[in-house]
Design an enzyme around this catalytic site. Structure first.
Site, PDB file in Angstrom:
ATOM      1  N   SER A  57       0.829  -1.206   0.000  1.00 50.81           N
ATOM      2  CA  SER A  57       0.000   0.000   0.000  1.00 50.81           C
ATOM      3  C   SER A  57       0.862   1.254   0.000  1.00 50.81           C
ATOM      4  O   SER A  57       1.872   1.314   0.696  1.00 50.81           O
ATOM      5  CB  SER A  57      -0.875   0.014   1.257  1.00 50.81           C
ATOM      6  N   ARG A  59      -0.998   4.710  -0.492  1.00 45.57           N
ATOM      7  CA  ARG A  59      -1.912   5.706   0.070  1.00 45.57           C
ATOM      8  C   ARG A  59      -2.357   5.378   1.491  1.00 45.57           C
ATOM      9  O   ARG A  59      -2.325   6.236   2.381  1.00 45.57           O
ATOM     10  CB  ARG A  59      -3.161   5.843  -0.819  1.00 45.57           C
ATOM     11  N   THR A  60      -2.804   4.137   1.671  1.00 50.98           N
ATOM     12  CA  THR A  60      -3.349   3.793   2.986  1.00 50.98           C
ATOM     13  C   THR A  60      -2.257   3.898   4.045  1.00 50.98           C
ATOM     14  O   THR A  60      -2.473   4.432   5.130  1.00 50.98           O
ATOM     15  CB  THR A  60      -3.957   2.378   2.943  1.00 50.98           C
ATOM     16  N   HIS A 135     -13.853  -1.313   1.026  1.00 47.13           N
ATOM     17  CA  HIS A 135     -12.736  -0.390   1.276  1.00 47.13           C
ATOM     18  C   HIS A 135     -13.342   0.960   1.712  1.00 47.13           C
ATOM     19  O   HIS A 135     -13.296   1.947   0.980  1.00 47.13           O
ATOM     20  CB  HIS A 135     -11.907  -0.233  -0.001  1.00 47.13           C
ATOM     21  N   GLN A 138     -11.533   4.464   1.537  1.00 47.45           N
ATOM     22  CA  GLN A 138     -11.406   5.055   0.204  1.00 47.45           C
ATOM     23  C   GLN A 138     -12.660   5.848  -0.172  1.00 47.45           C
ATOM     24  O   GLN A 138     -12.569   6.939  -0.752  1.00 47.45           O
ATOM     25  CB  GLN A 138     -11.161   3.952  -0.834  1.00 47.45           C
ATOM     26  N   ASP A 230     -11.434   1.420 -11.487  1.00 52.11           N
ATOM     27  CA  ASP A 230     -10.411   0.860 -10.591  1.00 52.11           C
ATOM     28  C   ASP A 230      -9.746  -0.300 -11.310  1.00 52.11           C
ATOM     29  O   ASP A 230     -10.150  -0.718 -12.392  1.00 52.11           O
ATOM     30  CB  ASP A 230     -11.118   0.400  -9.301  1.00 52.11           C
ATOM     31  N   ILE A 233      -7.242  -5.965 -13.340  1.00 51.19           N
ATOM     32  CA  ILE A 233      -6.294  -7.047 -13.550  1.00 51.19           C
ATOM     33  C   ILE A 233      -5.316  -7.082 -12.394  1.00 51.19           C
ATOM     34  O   ILE A 233      -4.820  -6.030 -11.973  1.00 51.19           O
ATOM     35  CB  ILE A 233      -5.561  -6.833 -14.881  1.00 51.19           C
ATOM     36  N   HIS A 271     -10.399   7.800  -9.341  1.00 52.54           N
ATOM     37  CA  HIS A 271      -9.759   6.473  -9.361  1.00 52.54           C
ATOM     38  C   HIS A 271      -8.976   6.365  -8.048  1.00 52.54           C
ATOM     39  O   HIS A 271      -8.156   7.225  -7.746  1.00 52.54           O
ATOM     40  CB  HIS A 271      -8.821   6.375 -10.567  1.00 52.54           C
ATOM     41  N   CYS A 272      -9.216   5.283  -7.305  1.00 52.07           N
ATOM     42  CA  CYS A 272      -8.580   5.162  -5.985  1.00 52.07           C
ATOM     43  C   CYS A 272      -7.076   4.958  -6.088  1.00 52.07           C
ATOM     44  O   CYS A 272      -6.349   5.219  -5.136  1.00 52.07           O
ATOM     45  CB  CYS A 272      -9.213   4.019  -5.205  1.00 52.07           C
TER      46      CYS A 272
HETATM   47  N1  NVA Z   1      -9.841  -2.848  -5.740  1.00 51.67           N
HETATM   48  C1  NVA Z   1      -8.444  -2.664  -5.532  1.00 51.67           C
HETATM   49  C2  NVA Z   1      -8.230  -1.411  -4.736  1.00 51.67           C
HETATM   50  C3  NVA Z   1      -6.825  -1.087  -4.422  1.00 51.67           C
HETATM   51  C4  NVA Z   1      -6.689   0.136  -3.552  1.00 51.67           C
HETATM   52  C5  NVA Z   1      -7.898  -3.875  -4.837  1.00 51.67           C
HETATM   53  O1  NVA Z   1      -8.594  -4.411  -3.963  1.00 51.67           O
HETATM   54  O2  NVA Z   1      -6.795  -4.271  -5.135  1.00 51.67           O
HETATM   55  N1   CP Z   2      -6.387   3.395  -2.772  1.00 55.40           N
HETATM   56  C1   CP Z   2      -5.579   2.668  -1.974  1.00 55.40           C
HETATM   57  O1   CP Z   2      -6.007   2.066  -1.001  1.00 55.40           O
HETATM   58  O2   CP Z   2      -4.267   2.695  -2.332  1.00 55.40           O
HETATM   59  P1   CP Z   2      -3.042   1.959  -1.641  1.00 55.40           P
HETATM   60  O3   CP Z   2      -3.127   0.517  -2.069  1.00 55.40           O
HETATM   61  O4   CP Z   2      -1.855   2.672  -2.180  1.00 55.40           O
HETATM   62  O5   CP Z   2      -3.190   2.072  -0.168  1.00 55.40           O
END
Ligand code: NVA
Ligand code: CP
Length: 323
Positions: A57, A59-60, A135, A138, A230, A233, A271-272
């Protein structure tokens, strides 16, 4: 004002419209006071949070660590290599041990049940930092971004062009409660989870909003104010081996200015992250319509609001935005 002290934050399903607004207002309040007027506000001095991320991760991790730090608290990042959780020790036992060291735990786990197990066994609040099902952090950031941009969420139409995944599931739990509509385009076989869909339909009926499903991205984007997509793949629920199959299924699902032609005149893009080309082309992603950088930054103000409200009472000193 409602108190959320000691609660878990696993899904927005568990929070009332008023409570979600309270979180968003707190996020806006912190942003104005700390970023805007540079107020030194340290209500979390002496508080410690564990940040368990079973998956990578940016951002988180950074939003949580920098955010808690700004509020005077301390966070401890724990990767799967650092702790026994679920490896040498059951989740149940680890949850009880961690509860003795920290005041709150944020956890990014593969299975939503594992986050629920943590919550069941821990005596401190658990925050879902992404599971395969939801999530919620987000979506709070997305809501803050749209509220800032449009001034109000009520009556907006958000189009989802993508996988029926954790992000759209959290949108489905929030949209009815905040008064906006969803139009969801997912290919056959990639639809939203039936249980979440059923719950969301009930909520939409209760709050008088629309949730529409289609397999046609154009139909979903028609007259929409916001286009969101989002990862499809190799995301946290789809392994690399499914790549070719996914690419095929998502043909026609790339967000582009061409797709945006059917949307409302002033449509914007979210877009996250992290983002890949097949999801949205560069022309949209780096355009004026794209709010993705503000969306990423708002991860910080919103996670700060959640952690703060679960640990301390907070009174906003800036006016409540129009929700
Ligand atoms: N839907 C994605 C979001 C990543 C922040 C995942 O779960 O990988
Ligand atoms: N959007 C999100 O949760 O990104 P990270 O995987 O970078 O935390």
């Amino acid at each position: 004002h409602v108190s959320m002290l000691g609660r878990n934050f696993l899904t927005l399903r568990d929070f009332s419209p008023f409570e979600i607004q309270q979180i968003l207002w707190t996020a806006a309040d912190l942003k104005t006071r700390i970023k805007g007027t540079r107020e030194l506000y340290r209500p979390l001095v002496g508080k410690r949070a564990a940040l368990i991320l079973q998956k990578r991760s940016t951002r988180t991790r950074l939003s949580t660590e920098t955010g808690i730090n700004l509020l005077g608290g301390k966070s401890y990042f724990l990767s799967p290599d650092d702790i026994h959780l679920g490896v040498n020790e059951t989740i149940k036992d680890s949850a009880r041990v961690l509860s003795g060291f920290v005041d709150l735990i944020l956890a990014r786990m593969y299975k939503h049940e594992d986050v629920e197990s943590l919550a069941a066994e821990s005596s401190v609040p658990i925050v879902n930092a992404l599971s395969e099902l939801y999530h919620p952090l987000q979506i709070l950031a997305d809501m803050q971004t749209l509220q800032d941009h449009f001034g109000n969420l009520r009556g907006l139409t958000v189009a989802w062009v993508g996988d029926g995944n954790n992000i759209i599931h959290s949108y489905m739990m929030a949209a009815p409660k905040l008064g906006f509509n969803l139009k969801i385009a997912s290919p056959k076989g990639y639809e939203t989870c039936p249980n979440v869909t059923k719950d969301a339909e009930k909520l939409a009926k209760q709050y008088g909003t629309q949730i529409f499903h289609t397999t046609d991205p154009r139909e979903a984007c028609e007259d929409a104010d916001v286009l969101v997509t989002d990862r499809r793949i190799k995301n946290s629920t789809r392994p690399e081996e499914e790549k070719l199959e996914c690419l095929k299924a998502f043909q026609g699902y790339q967000v582009s200015h061409r797709l945006g032609k059917v949307a409302a005149k002033d449509w914007v893009f979210l877009h996250c992250g992290p983002r890949k080309q097949d999801e949205v082309d560069d022309a949209v992603f780096y355009s004026e319509r794209s709010l993705v950088w503000r969306e990423a930054e708002n991860r910080k103000w919103t996670v700060m609001a959640v952690v703060l409200l679960l640990l301390e009472d907070h009174i906003c000193t800036t006016p409540k935005p129009d929700y």
